[in-house]
Design a protein around this motif. Structure first.
Motif, mmCIF file in Angstrom:
data_model
loop_
_atom_site.group_PDB
_atom_site.id
_atom_site.type_symbol
_atom_site.label_atom_id
_atom_site.label_comp_id
_atom_site.label_asym_id
_atom_site.label_seq_id
_atom_site.Cartn_x
_atom_site.Cartn_y
_atom_site.Cartn_z
ATOM 1 N N ARG A 1 10.398 17.335 9.563
ATOM 2 C CA ARG A 1 11.823 16.996 9.571
ATOM 3 C C ARG A 1 12.658 18.129 10.171
ATOM 4 O O ARG A 1 13.675 17.890 10.823
ATOM 5 N N VAL B 1 11.906 15.438 13.534
ATOM 6 C CA VAL B 1 11.234 14.161 13.275
ATOM 7 C C VAL B 1 11.944 13.493 12.100
ATOM 8 O O VAL B 1 11.711 13.837 10.937
ATOM 9 N N THR B 2 12.851 12.567 12.388
ATOM 10 C CA THR B 2 13.698 11.977 11.348
ATOM 11 C C THR B 2 13.036 10.818 10.620
ATOM 12 O O THR B 2 13.374 10.519 9.482
ATOM 13 N N SER B 3 12.090 10.172 11.288
ATOM 14 C CA SER B 3 11.417 9.032 10.670
ATOM 15 C C SER B 3 9.914 9.300 10.641
ATOM 16 O O SER B 3 9.239 9.232 11.678
ATOM 17 N N LEU B 4 9.408 9.617 9.448
ATOM 18 C CA LEU B 4 7.990 9.925 9.317
ATOM 19 C C LEU B 4 7.177 8.645 9.249
ATOM 20 O O LEU B 4 7.572 7.666 8.615
ATOM 21 N N SER B 5 6.019 8.655 9.906
ATOM 22 C CA SER B 5 5.123 7.504 9.855
ATOM 23 C C SER B 5 4.512 7.382 8.470
ATOM 24 O O SER B 5 4.549 8.322 7.658
ATOM 25 N N ASN C 1 1.983 10.093 7.976
ATOM 26 C CA ASN C 1 2.542 11.407 7.673
ATOM 27 C C ASN C 1 3.073 11.484 6.248
ATOM 28 O O ASN C 1 2.939 12.512 5.572
ATOM 29 N N LEU C 2 3.689 10.410 5.789
ATOM 30 C CA LEU C 2 4.174 10.378 4.409
ATOM 31 C C LEU C 2 3.010 10.456 3.422
ATOM 32 O O LEU C 2 3.081 11.158 2.413
#
Length: 269
Positions: free
Chosen positions: A235, A239-243, A246-247
């Motif tokens: 972040r 990278v604002t939207s984690l897959s 990744n989460l």
């Protein structure tokens, strides 16, 4: 006094440096002062990981929490007392220097048996042993029968840890908290995976370690290394939207930090 974390086994490719970097960076992000040391004097993967991070931060102007990295000092022959070993003195000296300024010292060991690795294991308060989820890697800890169900006896690495425990006991030091981390776990239930789980559970009781879940096999770890980044930095680099992958990996790291149960540490990331 700093709490010493040693990451080691005697087999390459188990993810020691990935675990080392993520644990060290997680501790730094939680505000702990952490120094690191790489005893793989030939490859120095952890050292290169941290150097990559420093280069990336200098190039981008970002300021991310970063573990301190220390090298073994060069010990001149005239600094040695009769019978002293150069590597023993070097390791003892750098650990002593770090003790006074760090909350934690993390030592990444090579995937082979060396004098430095053996000495580091005897210094460890917490020992993390990453283990790929296969009987090829399990053989490092213990020999099993042909069906993978019955443990025949401990193997070379377990004997080395036992010797390290004996050394600490004779010196009046606290016992090693040994945590075996199962890495590269498959996402589906498989017969081999179930056998591994049963074998790990049996061996944990027999030779005295705590099993803990590690990281699944993910491409992201290989992609982060050249920039020296970890899952916790995504972040901060935009990278604002984690897959979902990744989460899930962040959650795996959180569960690992929780399982380690390090003094004064709460996984608040």
């Amino acid at each position: 006094m700093a709490h010493i974390i040693v990451v080691g086994n005697e087999k390459g490719g188990a993810g020691k440096s990935t675990v080392s970097m993520h644990v060290a960076t997680a501790l730094a992000r939680m505000g702990h002062k952490i120094g690191t040391l790489d005893l793989d004097l030939r490859q120095k993967t952890l050292g290169r990981y941290i150097a990559n991070r420093q280069t990336y931060l200098a190039r981008t102007g970002l300021d991310l929490p970063t573990p301190e990295y220390h090298e073994l000092p060069d010990i001149a022959a005239d600094q040695l007392a009769p019978g002293q070993n150069k590597q023993d003195v070097a390791l003892g000296r750098v650990i002593e220097t770090m003790h006074d300024v760090c909350d934690f010292i993390l030592v990444d060991c090579p995937g082979s048996h060396t004098r430095l690795s053996q000495l580091a294991h005897a210094m460890s308060d917490t020992l993390i042993t990453p283990l790929n989820d296969s009987f090829v890697d399990f053989d490092l800890l213990a020999h099993v029968d042909g069906e993978g169900e019955e443990i025949i006896g401990p193997s070379v690495y377990s004997e080395m840890v036992w010797n390290a425990r004996q050394m600490r006991s004779e010196a009046g030091m606290s016992p090693i908290d040994w945590v075996v981390v199962r890495n590269r776990l498959g996402t589906t239930a498989m017969i081999n995976k179930e056998k591994m789980q049963r074998a790990i559970k049996k061996l944990a009781k027999r030779i005295g370690f705590r099993p803990a879940p590690g990281f699944s096999e993910r491409v992201v770890f290989r992609e982060l290394f050249p920039r020296g980044l970890t899952l916790l930095d995504l972040r901060d680099i935009g990278v604002t939207s984690l897959s979902m992958s990744n989460l899930a990996a962040r959650q795996e790291l959180r569960e690992l930090i929780k399982a380690l149960d390090l003094p004064g540490v709460k996984p608040d990331f």
